[in-house]
Write a protein that holds these residues in place. Structure first.
Motif, PDB file in Angstrom:
ATOM      1  N   TYR A   1     -46.569  81.547  18.274  1.00 35.99           N
ATOM      2  CA  TYR A   1     -45.802  81.959  19.444  1.00 35.99           C
ATOM      3  C   TYR A   1     -45.644  80.893  20.527  1.00 35.99           C
ATOM      4  CZ  TYR A   1     -46.428  86.532  17.398  1.00 35.99           C
ATOM      5  OH  TYR A   1     -46.416  87.586  16.534  1.00 35.99           O
ATOM      6  N   TYR A   2     -46.487  79.878  20.549  1.00 35.02           N
ATOM      7  CA  TYR A   2     -46.442  78.901  21.628  1.00 35.02           C
ATOM      8  C   TYR A   2     -45.207  78.014  21.505  1.00 35.02           C
ATOM      9  CZ  TYR A   2     -47.969  75.375  24.976  1.00 35.02           C
ATOM     10  OH  TYR A   2     -48.056  74.530  26.047  1.00 35.02           O
ATOM     11  N   VAL A   3     -44.545  77.789  22.620  1.00 39.43           N
ATOM     12  CA  VAL A   3     -43.368  76.923  22.685  1.00 39.43           C
ATOM     13  C   VAL A   3     -43.724  75.767  23.626  1.00 39.43           C
ATOM     14  CG1 VAL A   3     -40.912  76.787  23.239  1.00 39.43           C
ATOM     15  CG2 VAL A   3     -41.880  78.934  22.386  1.00 39.43           C
ATOM     16  N   ALA A   4     -44.053  74.639  23.055  1.00 37.11           N
ATOM     17  CA  ALA A   4     -44.529  73.503  23.854  1.00 37.11           C
ATOM     18  C   ALA A   4     -43.459  72.968  24.799  1.00 37.11           C
ATOM     19  CB  ALA A   4     -45.017  72.390  22.935  1.00 37.11           C
ATOM     20  N   THR A   5     -42.187  73.116  24.450  1.00 41.10           N
ATOM     21  CA  THR A   5     -41.124  72.569  25.305  1.00 41.10           C
ATOM     22  C   THR A   5     -41.032  73.267  26.650  1.00 41.10           C
ATOM     23  OG1 THR A   5     -39.490  73.995  24.247  1.00 41.10           O
ATOM     24  CG2 THR A   5     -39.709  71.737  23.399  1.00 41.10           C
ATOM     25  N   ASN A   6     -41.463  74.536  26.729  1.00 46.41           N
ATOM     26  CA  ASN A   6     -41.450  75.202  28.031  1.00 46.41           C
ATOM     27  C   ASN A   6     -42.835  75.654  28.468  1.00 46.41           C
ATOM     28  OD1 ASN A   6     -41.981  77.704  26.815  1.00 46.41           O
ATOM     29  ND2 ASN A   6     -39.899  78.437  27.026  1.00 46.41           N
ATOM     30  N   GLY A   7     -43.859  75.327  27.688  1.00 51.61           N
ATOM     31  CA  GLY A   7     -45.233  75.611  28.102  1.00 51.61           C
ATOM     32  C   GLY A   7     -45.565  77.077  28.179  1.00 51.61           C
ATOM     33  N   ASN A   8     -44.977  77.883  27.303  1.00 52.24           N
ATOM     34  CA  ASN A   8     -45.232  79.306  27.357  1.00 52.24           C
ATOM     35  C   ASN A   8     -45.192  79.894  25.958  1.00 52.24           C
ATOM     36  OD1 ASN A   8     -45.596  81.897  28.579  1.00 52.24           O
ATOM     37  ND2 ASN A   8     -44.495  81.130  30.366  1.00 52.24           N
ATOM     38  N   TRP A   9     -45.379  81.196  25.873  1.00 48.11           N
ATOM     39  CA  TRP A   9     -45.416  81.885  24.590  1.00 48.11           C
ATOM     40  C   TRP A   9     -44.219  82.809  24.476  1.00 48.11           C
ATOM     41  CZ3 TRP A   9     -49.376  80.131  27.299  1.00 48.11           C
ATOM     42  CH2 TRP A   9     -50.383  79.465  26.617  1.00 48.11           C
ATOM     43  N   ARG A  10     -43.672  82.893  23.262  1.00 48.75           N
ATOM     44  CA  ARG A  10     -42.560  83.818  23.020  1.00 48.75           C
ATOM     45  C   ARG A  10     -43.095  85.235  23.056  1.00 48.75           C
ATOM     46  NH1 ARG A  10     -41.834  80.072  18.997  1.00 48.75           N
ATOM     47  NH2 ARG A  10     -42.689  81.448  17.432  1.00 48.75           N
ATOM     48  N   GLY A  11     -42.356  86.125  23.748  1.00 48.61           N
ATOM     49  CA  GLY A  11     -42.804  87.497  23.829  1.00 48.61           C
ATOM     50  C   GLY A  11     -41.711  88.473  23.476  1.00 48.61           C
ATOM     51  N   GLY A  12     -40.593  88.003  23.038  1.00 57.45           N
ATOM     52  CA  GLY A  12     -39.466  88.863  22.725  1.00 57.45           C
ATOM     53  C   GLY A  12     -38.339  88.002  22.219  1.00 57.45           C
TER      54      GLY A  12
ATOM     55  N   TRP B   1     -43.770  83.152  35.944  1.00 55.65           N
ATOM     56  CA  TRP B   1     -44.734  82.606  36.897  1.00 55.65           C
ATOM     57  C   TRP B   1     -46.066  83.305  36.775  1.00 55.65           C
ATOM     58  CZ3 TRP B   1     -40.769  83.404  41.274  1.00 55.65           C
ATOM     59  CH2 TRP B   1     -39.751  82.463  41.135  1.00 55.65           C
ATOM     60  N   TRP B   2     -46.040  84.633  36.878  1.00 56.90           N
ATOM     61  CA  TRP B   2     -47.339  85.303  36.845  1.00 56.90           C
ATOM     62  C   TRP B   2     -47.873  85.405  35.430  1.00 56.90           C
ATOM     63  CZ3 TRP B   2     -48.446  89.994  34.581  1.00 56.90           C
ATOM     64  CH2 TRP B   2     -47.379  90.840  34.315  1.00 56.90           C
ATOM     65  N   HIS B   3     -47.002  85.504  34.424  1.00 54.24           N
ATOM     66  CA  HIS B   3     -47.488  85.475  33.042  1.00 54.24           C
ATOM     67  C   HIS B   3     -48.157  84.134  32.757  1.00 54.24           C
ATOM     68  CE1 HIS B   3     -44.803  88.818  31.129  1.00 54.24           C
ATOM     69  NE2 HIS B   3     -45.659  89.269  31.999  1.00 54.24           N
ATOM     70  N   THR B   4     -47.482  83.067  33.149  1.00 57.09           N
ATOM     71  CA  THR B   4     -48.047  81.743  32.925  1.00 57.09           C
ATOM     72  C   THR B   4     -49.342  81.579  33.706  1.00 57.09           C
ATOM     73  OG1 THR B   4     -45.872  80.800  32.497  1.00 57.09           O
ATOM     74  CG2 THR B   4     -47.608  79.262  33.131  1.00 57.09           C
ATOM     75  N   ALA B   5     -49.368  82.054  34.942  1.00 55.81           N
ATOM     76  CA  ALA B   5     -50.584  81.946  35.753  1.00 55.81           C
ATOM     77  C   ALA B   5     -51.754  82.673  35.098  1.00 55.81           C
ATOM     78  CB  ALA B   5     -50.326  82.501  37.156  1.00 55.81           C
ATOM     79  N   ASN B   6     -51.505  83.860  34.584  1.00 54.64           N
ATOM     80  CA  ASN B   6     -52.564  84.602  33.902  1.00 54.64           C
ATOM     81  C   ASN B   6     -52.981  83.905  32.618  1.00 54.64           C
ATOM     82  OD1 ASN B   6     -53.280  87.158  35.367  1.00 54.64           O
ATOM     83  ND2 ASN B   6     -51.061  87.293  35.385  1.00 54.64           N
ATOM     84  N   THR B   7     -52.023  83.330  31.918  1.00 53.94           N
ATOM     85  CA  THR B   7     -52.334  82.602  30.698  1.00 53.94           C
ATOM     86  C   THR B   7     -53.157  81.363  31.009  1.00 53.94           C
ATOM     87  OG1 THR B   7     -50.332  83.434  29.653  1.00 53.94           O
ATOM     88  CG2 THR B   7     -51.347  81.501  28.659  1.00 53.94           C
TER      89      THR B   7
END
Length: 181
Positions: free
Chosen positions: A20-31, A49-55
């Protein structure tokens, strides 16, 4: 038993990274669309913002525990078939640090501050404080301090019991409501 929990945590984290991790945007796919924290005030950007902050907070905690696990000899007692005590290695530590650094580089700070979503800003502050604790990288602590000062500068913090019993408002609209505007 702690060893088993730690091992399971790493299995889950590796699955998230691998699938699920997408290194190009530093986040995880969720949908169907990946959350991209760079998008500013567009819906998925705000959520990012808050998803990334919690991650970042969770990854920072995993980094802290992994460092302890890697640097300590796990007491396996007299077990003739001890569990694998090398769940993590140096490359895993570097990978966790890279995940945190990527999120830091790609986070849209002006969008976070400009949104005036103080609850999201609070999660960002907590995430970067935890990243600092895990890495001792002062740029993370500086980011949290910058966002905290924005909350203060925007008048979102109150200690007045009539307003919100101390703390900060959820969003800018609440400040106007409390002021009677």
């Amino acid at each position: 038993q702690q060893h088993e929990y730690f091992q399971r945590t790493w299995v889950v984290f590796q699955a998230l990274q691998d699938h699920y991790y997408v290194a190009t945007n530093g986040n995880w796919r969720g949908g169907p669309d990946s959350i991209d924290p760079r998008r500013g005030t567009i819906d998925s950007g705000m959520i990012g913002w808050w998803h990334t902050a919690n991650t970042v907070w969770v990854v920072s905690k995993l980094l802290q525990v992994s460092r302890v696990h890697l640097n300590l000899n796990v007491d396996i007692g007299d077990d003739p078939n001890p569990p694998n005590t090398t769940i993590v290695n140096h490359d895993d530590i570097v990978m966790l640090e890279d995940v945190i650094q990527t999120a830091f580089k790609l986070q849209n700070v002006s969008g976070i501050v400009g949104s005036r979503s103080y609850d999201d800003m609070g999660w960002v502050i907590l995430g970067w404080i935890e990243a600092y604790k895990a890495t001792k990288n002062e740029t993370y602590l500086n980011r949290s301090t910058t966002v905290w000062h924005e909350i203060l500068d925007q008048g979102a913090w109150t200690e007045t019991p009539e307003e919100c019993n101390g703390g900060f408002y959820w969003a800018a609209e609440e400040i106007h409501d409390a002021d009677g505007n």
